[in-house]
Design a protein around this motif. Structure first.
Motif, short mmCIF file in Angstrom:
data_model
loop_
_atom_site.label_atom_id
_atom_site.label_comp_id
_atom_site.label_asym_id
_atom_site.label_seq_id
_atom_site.Cartn_x
_atom_site.Cartn_y
_atom_site.Cartn_z
N UNK A 191 0.83 -1.20 0.00
CA UNK A 191 0.00 0.00 0.00
C UNK A 191 0.87 1.25 0.00
N UNK A 192 2.00 1.20 0.71
CA UNK A 192 2.91 2.35 0.73
C UNK A 192 3.44 2.64 -0.67
N UNK A 193 3.85 1.61 -1.37
CA UNK A 193 4.33 1.77 -2.75
C UNK A 193 3.24 2.36 -3.63
N UNK A 194 2.00 1.90 -3.44
CA UNK A 194 0.89 2.40 -4.25
C UNK A 194 0.59 3.87 -4.01
N UNK A 195 0.58 4.29 -2.74
CA UNK A 195 0.23 5.69 -2.44
C UNK A 195 1.35 6.63 -2.85
N UNK A 196 2.59 6.17 -2.76
CA UNK A 196 3.72 6.99 -3.22
C UNK A 196 3.58 7.26 -4.72
N UNK A 197 3.23 6.23 -5.48
CA UNK A 197 3.04 6.42 -6.91
C UNK A 197 1.87 7.33 -7.24
N UNK A 200 2.60 10.95 -7.17
CA UNK A 200 3.53 11.47 -8.17
C UNK A 200 4.99 11.36 -7.78
N UNK A 201 5.29 10.45 -6.85
CA UNK A 201 6.66 10.27 -6.40
C UNK A 201 7.16 8.87 -6.77
N UNK A 202 8.41 8.58 -6.41
CA UNK A 202 9.04 7.31 -6.71
C UNK A 202 9.38 6.61 -5.39
N UNK A 203 9.06 5.33 -5.31
CA UNK A 203 9.49 4.55 -4.17
C UNK A 203 11.01 4.40 -4.26
N UNK A 282 -2.97 14.98 -0.31
CA UNK A 282 -2.29 15.55 0.86
C UNK A 282 -0.81 15.20 0.85
N UNK A 283 -0.49 13.96 0.49
CA UNK A 283 0.90 13.55 0.42
C UNK A 283 1.64 14.32 -0.66
N UNK A 284 1.01 14.48 -1.81
CA UNK A 284 1.63 15.24 -2.91
C UNK A 284 1.92 16.68 -2.48
N UNK A 285 0.99 17.27 -1.73
CA UNK A 285 1.21 18.64 -1.26
C UNK A 285 2.40 18.69 -0.31
N UNK A 286 2.51 17.69 0.56
CA UNK A 286 3.65 17.66 1.51
C UNK A 286 4.97 17.48 0.76
N UNK A 287 4.94 16.71 -0.32
CA UNK A 287 6.16 16.45 -1.09
C UNK A 287 6.57 17.64 -1.95
N UNK A 288 5.62 18.16 -2.69
CA UNK A 288 5.96 19.16 -3.69
C UNK A 288 5.66 20.59 -3.22
N UNK A 289 4.74 20.71 -2.27
CA UNK A 289 4.51 22.03 -1.71
C UNK A 289 5.68 22.48 -0.86
N UNK A 290 6.41 21.50 -0.32
CA UNK A 290 7.54 21.82 0.54
C UNK A 290 8.86 21.82 -0.23
N UNK A 291 8.78 21.56 -1.53
CA UNK A 291 10.00 21.48 -2.31
C UNK A 291 10.69 22.83 -2.38
#
Length: 292
Positions: A191-197, A200-203, A282-291
C-alpha cells in the motif's frame, strides 16, 4: 432453468452447507447481508460511504474510520482473527479483506455456516473501485455502489492527472518501523508503494516486494528525498523525528539533510478506500509544496 432460478438454487446450496467465495467467484451471492462482520478498514469505510452501516454488527481493530465505527464490537486485528470472537456476534455474513488471517482461523471461518466473502486488495485506482462494486453487489446496494465508484473514480483520475504533470519526482522511503536502530521499509507491491506512486513520487526502494529490513548501505543507495511514516504503529514504537533523522542509516540521506519527514495517519494513508484520493493529494502537497 433461468439465470435467476439458477442463482437461487446456488444460494440455497451455499447457505445450507457453509461456504466461502472470492470476488471473482460469487460476487453478489450473500444470502443474508443483514448482520455483517467487516474485516479490514477499507471494507468498513465503504459500508459507511454507501450508507449501509446499519448492516454492521462488528468490525476489526483496523477499522478506525469513521469515528462512529468505533462503537461497533471489535473482533480483533485482521491478521490475528479468532473464530470464536467473530462468530460470537452471530453474523449472517463475514466480508473480509484479502490478507486477513491467520490462515488457520480463516479456514475455520470458511467452513462455518456463515458466508465468508474475500474482498481483493490491490493498491491502485481499479482495486479501490473493485472493492466498492463487489461490496455493493454482495449486500444488494448496486446502485449506491455505482454512484460511489463513479465519484471515487473521478477524484482518483484527477489525482493521477496531477501526478502525471510532475517533472522532477521525489524519491520516498516508507519506513514501517524502527527497532533497535534497524529500519523496516517498504519495497514494491505494498500500500505504501501504491500511495507513493499516486502522489507522483518514486518509491526509493524497488529491489524487493513487501517489507524488509534495510542495511545502512541500502538506504544510502536508495538516497531518499523524503521519509514517510505512519503517525502511529501499534506493532512497534515510533521514534521521535530527531532520533529518526539522526539514525546512522538515515543521517547521510538527502531526506535527513533537508529534514524532510512526513507522518500521516496510517489508515488514511494506506487504506486504499474512499478517502485515498484525498490522502494522495495531501501527500503530494507535503512532497511538492515543501520542495525548495
Amino acid at each position: 432453468m433461468s439465470n435467476g432460478m439458477m442463482r437461487l438454487a446456488l444460494l440455497l446450496v451455499l447457505a445450507s452447507a457453509g461456504w466461502a467465495a472470492s470476488a471473482d467467484e460469487i460476487a453478489g451471492a450473500l444470502p443474508d447481508a443483514s448482520r455483517v462482520v467487516a474485516v479490514g478498514g477499507s471494507v468498513t469505510e465503504i459500508f459507511y460511504a454507501l450508507g449501509e452501516q446499519d448492516r454492521l454488527v462488528a468490525r476489526d481493530s483496523t477499522s478506525l474510520f469513521p469515528e462512529a465505527a468505533l462503537a461497533l464490537p471489535d473482533i480483533g486485528y485482521m491478521r490475528q482473527l479468532s473464530p470464536e470472537s467473530v462468530l460470537a456476534v452471530e453474523p449472517s455474513a463475514i466480508i473480509a479483506l484479502e490478507g486477513s488471517g491467520p490462515k488457520e482461523a480463516v479456514d475455520v471461518l470458511k467452513k462455518a455456516e456463515v458466508p465468508y466473502l474475500t474482498i481483493p486488495e490491490r493498491f491502485d485506482r481499479d482495486g479501490i473501485l473493485l472493492k466498492i462494486r463487489v461490496i455493493g453487489q454482495a449486500i444488494g446496494a448496486e446502485g449506491e455502489a455505482a454512484a460511489l465508484a463513479d465519484a471515487v473514480d473521478k477524484d482518483l483520475r484527477a489525482v493521477e492527472a496531477s501526478a502525471a504533470g510532475v517533472t522532477q519526482r521525489k524519491r520516498v522511503l516508507f519506513i514501517l518501523s524502527v527497532q533497535d536502530g534497524r529500519i523496516l521499509a517498504s519495497g514494491t507491491g505494498t500500500a505504501a508503494d501504491g500511495i507513493i506512486g499516486l502522489a507522483g513520487a518514486i518509491n526509493a526502494v524497488d529491489g524487493f516486494r513487501g517489507y524488509k529490513p534495510l542495511s545502512p548501505e541500502a538506504i544510502t543507495v536508495a538516497s531518499p528525498d523524503f521519509i514517510l511514516m505512519m503517525m502511529e504503529n501499534t506493532g512497534a514504537p515510533t521514534p521521535p523525528d530527531e532520533d529518526l533523522l539522526s539514525n546512522p542509516a538515515i543521517v547521510s540521506t538527502p531526506a535527513a539533510a533537508g529534514r524532510h519527514l512526513i507522518r500521516m495517519d496510517g489508515a488514511y494513508l494506506l487504506g486504499f478506500g474512499p478517502r485515498t484520493a484525498s490522502a494522495a493529494r495531501e501527500l503530494a502537497h507535503a512532497l511538492y509544496g515543501a520542495a525548495d
